[in-house]
Design an enzyme around this catalytic site. Structure first.
Site, short mmCIF file in Angstrom:
data_model
loop_
_atom_site.label_atom_id
_atom_site.label_comp_id
_atom_site.label_asym_id
_atom_site.label_seq_id
_atom_site.Cartn_x
_atom_site.Cartn_y
_atom_site.Cartn_z
N LYS A 44 34.60 51.62 49.55
CA LYS A 44 33.47 51.17 48.73
C LYS A 44 32.94 49.81 49.20
O LYS A 44 31.98 49.27 48.66
CB LYS A 44 33.88 51.06 47.25
CG LYS A 44 34.29 52.38 46.64
CD LYS A 44 34.28 52.40 45.12
CE LYS A 44 35.06 51.35 44.45
NZ LYS A 44 35.11 51.54 42.98
N LYS A 46 34.58 46.98 48.90
CA LYS A 46 34.99 45.96 47.93
C LYS A 46 36.35 45.40 48.32
O LYS A 46 37.22 46.10 48.80
CB LYS A 46 35.11 46.57 46.52
CG LYS A 46 33.78 46.84 45.85
CD LYS A 46 33.99 47.18 44.37
CE LYS A 46 32.77 46.80 43.56
NZ LYS A 46 33.00 46.97 42.11
N1 C2G Z 1 30.43 47.22 34.13
C1 C2G Z 1 29.66 46.95 32.99
N2 C2G Z 1 29.12 45.73 32.82
C2 C2G Z 1 29.33 44.74 33.74
C3 C2G Z 1 30.12 45.00 34.89
C4 C2G Z 1 30.66 46.26 35.06
O1 C2G Z 1 29.46 47.84 32.14
N3 C2G Z 1 28.78 43.53 33.53
C5 C2G Z 1 30.97 48.57 34.29
C6 C2G Z 1 30.45 49.27 35.54
O2 C2G Z 1 29.15 49.82 35.30
C7 C2G Z 1 31.51 50.34 35.77
C8 C2G Z 1 32.80 49.65 35.26
O3 C2G Z 1 32.37 48.52 34.46
O4 C2G Z 1 31.22 51.48 34.95
C9 C2G Z 1 33.69 49.17 36.38
O5 C2G Z 1 32.93 48.32 37.22
P1 C2G Z 1 33.33 48.25 38.78
O6 C2G Z 1 34.77 47.95 38.89
O7 C2G Z 1 32.32 47.41 39.46
O8 C2G Z 1 33.10 49.80 39.18
P2 C2G Z 1 32.57 50.33 40.59
O9 C2G Z 1 33.13 49.53 41.70
O10 C2G Z 1 31.10 50.47 40.45
O11 C2G Z 1 33.31 51.77 40.68
O12 C2G Z 1 33.56 56.41 41.53
C10 C2G Z 1 32.97 55.39 40.75
C11 C2G Z 1 33.27 54.02 41.31
O13 C2G Z 1 34.67 53.88 41.52
C12 C2G Z 1 32.74 52.96 40.34
#
Ligand code: C2G
Length: 129
Positions: A44, A46
């Site tokens: 990803k 990250k």
């Molecule tokens: N999130 C949120 N508000 C924020 C930051 C994050 O609602 N201010 C939500 C994101 O939309 C996501 C969840 O928290 O639903 C986890 O965020 P991340 O760890 O950034 O997820 P991501 O890397 O986008 O992984 O297969 C799907 C991916 O693994 C999603």
């Protein structure tokens, strides 16, 4: 029981994650969270502060989370949805539309992100102190 599933890295567990998980839990009565492995994080693009095991431990401590599984690839969601008899897949709306293909197997919902907070923003602000 009505099973809800979501996936994410959840690094530097913050209020945006908490509010999302709280809303996800309210959609059903069992919330499963797929936590991205360190290897999948690389896919990803990250880099997490916390290791996979630490991110799992933190999520397990969250009152809204009932089960934590590993997210190791983009294409495990259909298998997981069948395996856990999932009724709803939901995720933040930064992913709007990306997982519509799952609607053949369960409800798909995109929930509003919490404004003005993100792992990236936390890192940026801390690095400038
Ligand atoms: N999130 C949120 N508000 C924020 C930051 C994050 O609602 N201010 C939500 C994101 O939309 C996501 C969840 O928290 O639903 C986890 O965020 P991340 O760890 O950034 O997820 P991501 O890397 O986008 O992984 O297969 C799907 C991916 O693994 C999603």
């Amino acid at each position: 029981s009505k099973v809800v599933i979501t996936y994410g890295t959840f690094d530097l567990f913050h209020i945006g994650h908490v509010r999302l998980l709280k809303r996800l839990k309210s959609l059903g009565d069992k919330l499963i969270v797929g936590v991205s492995s360190d290897e999948f994080n690389e896919v990803k693009g990250k880099c997490s502060y916390y290791s996979y095991n630490e991110r799992v431990e933190i999520l397990k401590s969250c009152v809204y989370v009932d089960e934590v599984i590993e997210e190791a690839s983009w294409d495990q969601k259909v298998k997981d949805i069948k395996k856990y008899n999932v009724a709803i897949f939901a995720i933040g709306d930064d992913w709007n539309g990306e997982f519509d293909y799952l609607s053949d197997y369960c409800q798909v919902k995109y929930l509003k992100r919490t404004k003005d907070i993100s792992t990236t923003q936390i890192k940026r602000q801390l690095s400038s102190v």
